[in-house]
Scaffold this active site. Structure first.
Site, PDB file in Angstrom:
ATOM      1  N   HIS A  20      -5.431  42.619  25.756  1.00 31.43           N
ATOM      2  CA  HIS A  20      -4.431  42.412  26.803  1.00 31.43           C
ATOM      3  C   HIS A  20      -3.179  41.756  26.244  1.00 31.43           C
ATOM      4  O   HIS A  20      -3.187  41.188  25.144  1.00 31.43           O
ATOM      5  CB  HIS A  20      -5.002  41.549  27.926  1.00 31.43           C
ATOM      6  CG  HIS A  20      -5.335  40.144  27.492  1.00 31.43           C
ATOM      7  ND1 HIS A  20      -6.495  39.832  26.809  1.00 31.43           N
ATOM      8  CD2 HIS A  20      -4.650  38.973  27.620  1.00 31.43           C
ATOM      9  CE1 HIS A  20      -6.517  38.544  26.548  1.00 31.43           C
ATOM     10  NE2 HIS A  20      -5.399  37.997  27.025  1.00 31.43           N
ATOM     11  N   HIS A  64       2.413  39.441  22.948  1.00 34.73           N
ATOM     12  CA  HIS A  64       1.653  39.970  21.822  1.00 34.73           C
ATOM     13  C   HIS A  64       0.263  40.382  22.303  1.00 34.73           C
ATOM     14  O   HIS A  64      -0.148  40.035  23.418  1.00 34.73           O
ATOM     15  CB  HIS A  64       1.519  38.917  20.716  1.00 34.73           C
ATOM     16  CG  HIS A  64       0.631  37.768  21.095  1.00 34.73           C
ATOM     17  ND1 HIS A  64       1.083  36.687  21.832  1.00 34.73           N
ATOM     18  CD2 HIS A  64      -0.684  37.544  20.866  1.00 34.73           C
ATOM     19  CE1 HIS A  64       0.077  35.848  22.029  1.00 34.73           C
ATOM     20  NE2 HIS A  64      -1.001  36.336  21.465  1.00 34.73           N
TER      21      HIS A  64
END
Length: 227
Positions: free
Chosen positions: A170, A82
């Site tokens: 990220h 995620h």
């Protein structure tokens, strides 16, 4: 004794496991330490973009993990992937519904978009109890900042911490206990980036299409499809 009990919060992606709600004994969950103590009626809450992956992505992950383990053998792959749009914050039980309604209103106008996440980077959590290897976003940063801005406004309504300033967006790939950044940065990081750059079709593989936003609060999931 007969009063109903609120459900105990479950773990978030990349965050404490469900059993940690019952105990702060780090030996029970791979040495991980809770970021905040559990209290009855408090629900750990996180807003994020879920990342579905292809088989080729898992092949790349295995190559990266095998190489990184020559530097830090305790690295483990993430179970799911995620991109965070909020920190993990604590919501009182009775705040969950109004929080979700406010998120839905704020996020209703956003369209689907894509990011390119192709830059290997090493991260530690705030108290340096865990280290992560992730893929940093190199394209799509502006759209992510717009989303975070709206999520932050909702958090502010509930007097909760907003997201980090100048965030490094990220997708975490692997983690280990403790601060191992010194062993993973430098030569190891350069070698991991070479693996990414040389992987077949990596430019297409690491182009991520975002189709929905999710909020996880305790053991409840809420979904916000992008237009």
């Amino acid at each position: 004794a007969d009063r109903p009990r609120f459900p105990v919060p479950a773990g978030l992606p990349g965050d404490p496991e469900p059993e940690e709600a019952f105990s702060n004994d780090s030996s029970r969950h791979g040495g991980r330490i809770r970021g905040f103590p559990h209290e009855r009626g408090n629900w750990a809450t996180h807003v994020y973009l879920p990342c579905g992956v292809q088989e080729e992505f898992l092949e790349l992950l295995e190559l990266l993990l095998s190489h990184a383990r020559t530097y830090v053998s305790s690295l483990s792959a993430m179970e799911e992937f995620h991109l965070s749009l909020s920190q993990c914050v604590v919501l009182r039980y009775h705040w969950i519904d109004p929080f979700v309604r406010s998120l839905k209103e704020r996020l209703a106008s956003f369209h689907r978009f894509f990011c390119v996440a192709d830059q290997v980077k090493v991260y530690t959590n705030q108290n340096k109890t865990r280290t992560f290897v992730g893929l940093e976003v190199s394209a799509g940063h502006f759209q992510l900042l717009e989303l975070v801005s709206e999520v932050d406004r909702v958090l502010e309504q509930f007097d909760l911490p907003t997201f980090y300033k100048d965030p490094s967006f990220h997708i975490s790939l692997a983690w280990c206990v403790g601060d191992q950044s010194g062993r993973l940065e430098g030569q190891c990081l350069r070698e991991l980036q070479d693996i990414v750059d040389g992987f077949e079709d990596s430019a297409l593989l690491l182009r991520v299409q975002w189709e929905e936003i999710r909020c996880k609060s305790g053991n409840k999931y809420f979904f916000f499809p992008l237009r």
